[in-house]
Every structure is written in C-alpha cells, then in structure tokens.
Write an enzyme that holds these catalytic residues in place. Structure first.
Site, short mmCIF file in Angstrom:
data_model
loop_
_atom_site.label_atom_id
_atom_site.label_comp_id
_atom_site.label_asym_id
_atom_site.label_seq_id
_atom_site.Cartn_x
_atom_site.Cartn_y
_atom_site.Cartn_z
N GLU A 104 -6.96 5.18 7.57
CA GLU A 104 -6.70 6.59 7.25
C GLU A 104 -7.90 7.22 6.53
O GLU A 104 -8.20 8.39 6.70
CB GLU A 104 -5.42 6.70 6.39
CG GLU A 104 -4.17 6.47 7.24
CD GLU A 104 -2.99 5.87 6.52
OE1 GLU A 104 -2.95 5.87 5.28
OE2 GLU A 104 -2.08 5.37 7.23
N GLU A 113 -5.59 -4.30 10.64
CA GLU A 113 -4.55 -3.30 10.81
C GLU A 113 -4.80 -2.51 12.09
O GLU A 113 -5.60 -1.56 12.09
CB GLU A 113 -4.55 -2.34 9.61
CG GLU A 113 -4.27 -3.02 8.29
CD GLU A 113 -3.67 -2.06 7.28
OE1 GLU A 113 -2.60 -2.38 6.77
OE2 GLU A 113 -4.25 -0.99 7.03
N HIS A 115 -9.66 1.66 4.58
CA HIS A 115 -8.40 1.81 5.33
C HIS A 115 -8.63 2.79 6.49
O HIS A 115 -9.40 3.74 6.35
CB HIS A 115 -7.29 2.33 4.39
CG HIS A 115 -5.94 2.29 5.04
ND1 HIS A 115 -5.52 3.26 5.92
CD2 HIS A 115 -4.93 1.39 4.96
CE1 HIS A 115 -4.30 2.95 6.35
NE2 HIS A 115 -3.92 1.82 5.78
N GLY A 141 2.71 -1.05 4.24
CA GLY A 141 2.80 0.37 3.90
C GLY A 141 4.23 0.79 3.68
O GLY A 141 4.80 0.61 2.59
N GLY A 142 4.86 1.33 4.73
CA GLY A 142 6.21 1.88 4.61
C GLY A 142 7.20 0.96 3.93
O GLY A 142 7.95 1.39 3.03
N GLY A 181 2.40 2.63 10.53
CA GLY A 181 3.39 3.68 10.31
C GLY A 181 4.09 4.14 11.59
O GLY A 181 4.77 5.15 11.59
N SER A 197 3.24 -1.84 10.33
CA SER A 197 4.69 -1.94 10.53
C SER A 197 5.23 -3.35 10.31
O SER A 197 6.15 -3.79 11.00
CB SER A 197 5.09 -1.41 11.91
OG SER A 197 4.72 -0.05 12.05
N ASN A 235 0.88 -1.17 0.00
CA ASN A 235 0.00 0.00 0.00
C ASN A 235 0.91 1.22 0.00
O ASN A 235 1.45 1.60 1.04
CB ASN A 235 -0.89 -0.03 1.26
CG ASN A 235 -1.69 1.26 1.42
OD1 ASN A 235 -1.79 2.06 0.50
ND2 ASN A 235 -2.27 1.44 2.60
N TRP A 236 1.10 1.76 -1.19
CA TRP A 236 2.06 2.87 -1.31
C TRP A 236 1.56 4.17 -0.66
O TRP A 236 2.34 5.10 -0.48
CB TRP A 236 2.35 3.16 -2.79
CG TRP A 236 3.13 2.11 -3.50
CD1 TRP A 236 3.48 0.86 -3.03
CD2 TRP A 236 3.67 2.20 -4.83
NE1 TRP A 236 4.20 0.17 -3.99
CE2 TRP A 236 4.33 0.98 -5.11
CE3 TRP A 236 3.66 3.19 -5.81
CZ2 TRP A 236 4.97 0.73 -6.32
CZ3 TRP A 236 4.30 2.95 -7.02
CH2 TRP A 236 4.95 1.73 -7.27
N LYS A 237 0.28 4.22 -0.40
CA LYS A 237 -0.33 5.46 0.12
C LYS A 237 -0.03 6.62 -0.84
O LYS A 237 0.10 6.39 -2.03
CB LYS A 237 0.12 5.73 1.56
CG LYS A 237 -0.09 4.50 2.44
CD LYS A 237 0.03 4.76 3.91
CE LYS A 237 -0.19 3.45 4.66
NZ LYS A 237 -0.20 3.60 6.10
P1 PGA Z 1 2.67 0.45 7.56
O1 PGA Z 1 1.22 0.69 6.90
O2 PGA Z 1 3.19 -0.85 7.05
O3 PGA Z 1 3.49 1.62 7.14
O4 PGA Z 1 2.45 0.41 9.06
C1 PGA Z 1 0.32 -0.37 6.70
C2 PGA Z 1 -0.96 0.16 6.11
O5 PGA Z 1 -1.42 1.23 6.54
O6 PGA Z 1 -1.55 -0.46 5.20
#
Ligand code: PGA
Length: 254
Positions: free
Chosen positions: A97, A167, A95, A233-234, A173, A212, A9-11
C-alpha cells in the site's frame, strides 16, 4: 525449525477505545503462547497506549512505517528512534500500500531499513506481485527484482535478523488467499535467492505470508516448510481471530 512470528498490521483502523480493548484482548489471549512470537503494528497515535498496555507481556509492539531520515526538518514524519523510544521492536517497510499510494520504491525502502536497524528495530520487509504480474508469469522476476533492489543497496548482510513478508497484492484485503502451494513456491524462491548469496542467513530468515490469512486457512499456510509466520491485516482487528491464528502457529511449532 524457525519459531513462528504472527504480526498484526492494523493499518489505519481503530480508535483510542477500540485500540485499548484490542491490545488488552491480545495480551490476555497471548499469555499461554510460548512457541510463537506475537507482535502488533499499530497506527502511530496508539504507540503510547501500546507501550503501556503491552508492558510486561510477551507481545511486541511495532509500527507500520518510518522516515528515511534520522531526524530534523521533515514535517509530518516519524523517525526510527522515536518508534524505539515508544518500545517498538518491529517496523513494516515497503508494504504494497505504501509502494502503490506513497511512491515507495527500493531506494526509499532500503534507506528506511537502514534507519530501522540503526534505531534497534527489526524491519519487516514486504514484497509481492500484482494479479496482472502473476497472470503474466512474472511473479518470480518481480519478487526477485524487489529483493535484489534492496541487496544492491544495503548488502546481503543486512538481511541477517530481519523478517520478510511475502504479500501477493491480489490477496491483500480481498478475501482471496494464495493457496498453500502457491505461497510455499514463492517463499522457497525467496529463501533460495538469499541462500545463493549467504546460506546461513537464508536458513534462519523468517518469511511471513500476508494476504487474507485468517483462522480458517492459517494452519494450512503455516504448515508449509518455508512459511514461518503471518502478517495479518483484517483478521488482526479482532482479538479472537488474531489469537486463533497465533494458536495455529503455536500448535505447529509444538
Ligand atoms: P489482509 O492484509 O490480511 O487484510 O489481507 C495483510 C496486509 O496487508 O498486511
């Protein structure tokens, strides 16, 4: 055993040139994988690039959101059929966010899931609790409400063939990862919730962990019986890190 899915998930990260090198890196590194499904959910402007660069590879393309409506006068929105038109196989729905910053709730998320399926896309439904909710002992009631809110609207059969991502909001993150035991407990709870309504759907449902996940903790998390993959994500912004997580999935699936 369920075949693992590792989805990036590149966001809202990257540029045309960084997206190009990341896509190329993932495609070449994923060549040897045969027991792990790999996907990258890129920002909308890079879908065309993704469609071209992933062509002929086993890496699937995904998006991070879609509109609740099928088409028409919805300025700034992107429909499920447009995503499918660019070769997307997956779309992330709900998600945390989007729930937090864009007011998404069970009603809009359920509608997005319906649009996704109508367009031939596989939704990745995200659920998760905040730190405050966990500390108050509300994890299961929060996750249960998030799952039930979707089932009430679109029915249990809509869970046949989708992916769920657990999640924990406090782990996204932040570098704080749920322990394998904490994650396994919630994954088992989610599967149990679905199994109470339809056993065969629960049995084949993939439940990904997100928050994470990185090369150093992926094997331990993916080794849990109810953790069937990761939403990354990251660490998905580095081809090496992302591919190391894919390799962890591949080794466990072997
Ligand atoms: P993260 O994000 O791996 O940076 O914690 C995961 C996500 O929000 O899908």
């Amino acid at each position: 055993m369920r075949q693992p899915l590792i989805a990036g998930n590149w966001k809202m990260n990257g540029s045309k040139s960084s997206a190009e090198s990341l896509l190329n890196g993932v495609v070449s590194g994923a060549r040897g994988l045969s027991k792990t499904d790999v996907a990258v959910c890129v920002p909308y402007p890079y879908l065309y690039l993704g469609e071209s660069l992933l062509a002929g590879s086993s890496v699937r393309l995904g998006a991070q959101n879609l509109c609740t409506e099928a088409g028409g006068a919805f300025t700034g929105e992107v429909s499920g059929s447009m995503l499918a038109d660019f070769g997307c196989g997956y779309v992330i729905c709900g998600h945390s966010e989007r729930r937090e910053y864009y007011g998404e709730n069970e009603a809009s998320i359920a509608q997005k899931m319906v649009r996704a399926v109508e367009s031939g896309l596989t939704p990745i439904l995200c659920v998760g609790e905040t730190l405050q909710q966990r500390e108050a002992g509300e994890t299961e009631s929060v996750i249960g409400t998030q799952i039930d809110g979707i089932i009430e609207r679109i029915g249990i059969d809509a869970f046949d063939g989708i992916e769920i991502a657990y999640e924990p909001v406090w782990a996204i993150g932040t570098g704080m990862t749920a322990t394998p035991e904490q994650a396994q407990a919630v994954h088992a709870f989610i599967r149990g919730r679905i199994a109470a309504l339809k056993g065969p759907i629960a049995e084949k449902l993939r439940i990904l962990y997100g928050g994470s996940m990185k090369p150093g903790n992926a094997a331990e998390l993916l080794g849990q019986p109810d953790i069937d993959g990761g939403l990354i994500g990251g660490a998905s912004l580095s081809a090496d890190d992302f591919l190391a997580i894919c390799q962890a999935g591949e080794q466990l699936a072997a």
